[in-house]
Scaffold this active site. Structure first.
Site, PDB file in Angstrom:
ATOM      1  N   TYR A  69       0.840  -1.213   0.000  1.00 41.34           N
ATOM      2  CA  TYR A  69       0.000   0.000   0.000  1.00 41.34           C
ATOM      3  C   TYR A  69       0.873   1.261   0.000  1.00 41.34           C
ATOM      4  CZ  TYR A  69      -3.444   3.363   1.852  1.00 41.34           C
ATOM      5  OH  TYR A  69      -4.255   4.458   2.062  1.00 41.34           O
TER       6      TYR A  69
HETATM    7  N1  LIG Z   1      -8.917   6.033   5.893  1.00 35.87           N
HETATM    8  C1  LIG Z   1      -7.627   6.209   6.138  1.00 35.87           C
HETATM    9  O1  LIG Z   1      -7.159   5.989   7.255  1.00 35.87           O
HETATM   10  C2  LIG Z   1      -6.725   6.722   5.042  1.00 35.87           C
HETATM   11  C3  LIG Z   1      -5.432   7.101   5.412  1.00 35.87           C
HETATM   12  C4  LIG Z   1      -4.573   7.564   4.442  1.00 35.87           C
HETATM   13  C5  LIG Z   1      -4.974   7.625   3.122  1.00 35.87           C
HETATM   14  N2  LIG Z   1      -6.216   7.234   2.768  1.00 35.87           N
HETATM   15  C6  LIG Z   1      -6.567   7.326   1.342  1.00 35.87           C
HETATM   16  O2  LIG Z   1      -7.694   8.183   1.199  1.00 35.87           O
HETATM   17  C7  LIG Z   1      -8.489   7.765   0.099  1.00 35.87           C
HETATM   18  C8  LIG Z   1      -9.919   7.535   0.564  1.00 35.87           C
HETATM   19  O3  LIG Z   1      -9.920   6.497   1.544  1.00 35.87           O
HETATM   20  P1  LIG Z   1     -11.209   6.166   2.430  1.00 35.87           P
HETATM   21  O4  LIG Z   1     -10.704   5.816   3.778  1.00 35.87           O
HETATM   22  O5  LIG Z   1     -12.223   7.224   2.265  1.00 35.87           O
HETATM   23  O6  LIG Z   1     -11.686   4.804   1.711  1.00 35.87           O
HETATM   24  P2  LIG Z   1     -13.113   4.069   1.679  1.00 35.87           P
HETATM   25  O7  LIG Z   1     -13.991   4.567   2.781  1.00 35.87           O
HETATM   26  O8  LIG Z   1     -12.791   2.615   1.598  1.00 35.87           O
HETATM   27  O9  LIG Z   1     -13.723   4.549   0.277  1.00 35.87           O
HETATM   28  C9  LIG Z   1     -13.052   4.168  -0.880  1.00 35.87           C
HETATM   29  C10 LIG Z   1     -13.700   4.849  -2.052  1.00 35.87           C
HETATM   30  O10 LIG Z   1     -12.946   4.509  -3.226  1.00 35.87           O
HETATM   31  C11 LIG Z   1     -13.846   4.048  -4.214  1.00 35.87           C
HETATM   32  N3  LIG Z   1     -13.126   3.113  -5.093  1.00 35.87           N
HETATM   33  C12 LIG Z   1     -12.374   2.028  -4.743  1.00 35.87           C
HETATM   34  N4  LIG Z   1     -11.845   1.464  -5.843  1.00 35.87           N
HETATM   35  C13 LIG Z   1     -12.255   2.202  -6.907  1.00 35.87           C
HETATM   36  C14 LIG Z   1     -12.048   2.123  -8.306  1.00 35.87           C
HETATM   37  N5  LIG Z   1     -11.278   1.164  -8.875  1.00 35.87           N
HETATM   38  N6  LIG Z   1     -12.646   3.061  -9.092  1.00 35.87           N
HETATM   39  C15 LIG Z   1     -13.416   4.029  -8.564  1.00 35.87           C
HETATM   40  N7  LIG Z   1     -13.654   4.146  -7.242  1.00 35.87           N
HETATM   41  C16 LIG Z   1     -13.087   3.242  -6.430  1.00 35.87           C
HETATM   42  C17 LIG Z   1     -15.006   3.419  -3.460  1.00 35.87           C
HETATM   43  O11 LIG Z   1     -16.144   3.374  -4.300  1.00 35.87           O
HETATM   44  P3  LIG Z   1     -17.442   2.458  -3.932  1.00 35.87           P
HETATM   45  O12 LIG Z   1     -18.039   3.078  -2.689  1.00 35.87           O
HETATM   46  O13 LIG Z   1     -18.330   2.606  -5.108  1.00 35.87           O
HETATM   47  O14 LIG Z   1     -16.927   1.079  -3.679  1.00 35.87           O
HETATM   48  C18 LIG Z   1     -15.128   4.408  -2.292  1.00 35.87           C
HETATM   49  O15 LIG Z   1     -15.866   5.537  -2.692  1.00 35.87           O
HETATM   50  C19 LIG Z   1      -7.825   6.496  -0.449  1.00 35.87           C
HETATM   51  O16 LIG Z   1      -7.020   6.830  -1.569  1.00 35.87           O
HETATM   52  C20 LIG Z   1      -6.963   6.027   0.700  1.00 35.87           C
HETATM   53  O17 LIG Z   1      -5.872   5.259   0.267  1.00 35.87           O
HETATM   54  C21 LIG Z   1      -7.116   6.786   3.702  1.00 35.87           C
END
Ligand SMILES: NC(=O)c1ccc[n+]([C@@H]2O[C@H](COP(=O)([O-])OP(=O)(O)OC[C@H]3O[C@@H](n4cnc5c(N)ncnc54)[C@H](OP(=O)(O)O)[C@@H]3O)[C@@H](O)[C@H]2O)c1
Length: 244
Positions: A152
């Protein structure tokens, strides 16, 4: 012709992307809310924005599919007249020690996180209007080296490198390109599969002694995407409550 700014937000159905879509709408943007599978969740985000007097449409697009992404930008242009802001929040997480890494999972992770970021950024580079902004989501884990996060962190390291190169490639276009790198943030991605003790341990790490919220991150993203944030360019902004 409206002078409203227009945003395309991938991953807008859930978590950080959802909060970004709502925050951008609150700052006056019309928003294309991108999702991959969660159509009902995306529809709820659109309803929330329109109920508050904003404008939004849901758009299904796999960020790694160039035709889907081109169609998503076209849908935003057709509905709202152009694209000024692109936020790529779509992402996937999988955890494994490198010694046990499943290479099919590595490929799936990189398809969404790396190829997806490239496809979204390429389309943004082609279409975002002068005065606009692109924000890619990275992760603080690129700098924290937590065991288990090798695949990741590597995928997001690629996102950071590409983001900084693109900022320089867009010289003369008046478009900013930045990455926001959250720490642990209370979304399904972070919470799913973790026990209470692990969540408590990670939440205790920052000096502010809590998990981030999607809204904490969305405020920073929407500032970078706004005219007020336009002098910040070619940066990775770590948004994590002060974890070293
Ligand atoms: N949460 C954390 O602690 C954290 C920390 C650091 C960085 N991040 C980064 O922040 C971003 C958002 O994370 P999050 O925590 O909000 O994740 P999340 O709650 O799991 O939501 C993921 C989102 O990405 C969409 N998605 C996944 N694969 C996709 C694809 N191939 N094409 C289009 N959409 C796709 C999903 O769509 P569906 O709903 O339609 O499935 C969902 O809207 C990510 O890039 C993650 O790596 C998160």
């Amino acid at each position: 012709m409206s002078d409203q700014r227009v945003a395309v937000v991938s991953g807008g159905s859930r978590g950080i992307g959802r909060a970004v879509a709502v925050a951008l709408a609150a700052r006056g943007c019309a928003v294309a809310v991108g999702y991959q599978g969660a159509a009902p969740a995306a529809a709820r985000v659109v309803e929330e924005i329109t109920a508050s007097g904003g404008r939004a449409i849901p758009v299904r697009a796999d960020v790694a599919d160039e035709d889907d992404v081109a169609a998503m930008f076209t849908a935003a242009e057709d509905a709202f007249g152009g694209v000024d802001v692109v936020v790529n929040s779509a992402g996937r997480l999988s955890l494994s020690p490198i010694a046990d890494l499943d290479l099919a999972e590595l490929d799936a992770l990189h398809r969404t996180n790396v190829r997806g970021a490239f496809v979204m950024s390429r389309e943004a580079a082609r279409r975002v209007r002068a005065g606009g902004a692109l924000v890619n989501l990275s992760t603080s884990v690129v700098g924290l080296q937590f065991p288990g996060y090798g695949a990741y962190a590597a995928s997001k390291g690629a996102v950071e490198a590409m983001t900084l190169v693109l900022a320089r490639e867009l010289r003369g276009r008046d478009v900013t390109v930045n990455a926001v790198a959250p720490g642990p943030t209370a979304t399904e991605m972070f919470l799913d599969g973790k026990d209470e003790a692990t969540i408590r341990r990670l939440a205790a790490q920052p000096p502010l002694e809590r998990l981030g919220t999607p809204e904490d991150v969305a405020e920073v993203v929407s500032f970078l995407a706004s005219p007020a944030g336009h002098w910040v360019n070619g940066q990775v902004v770590r948004v994590n409550g002060g974890i070293i």
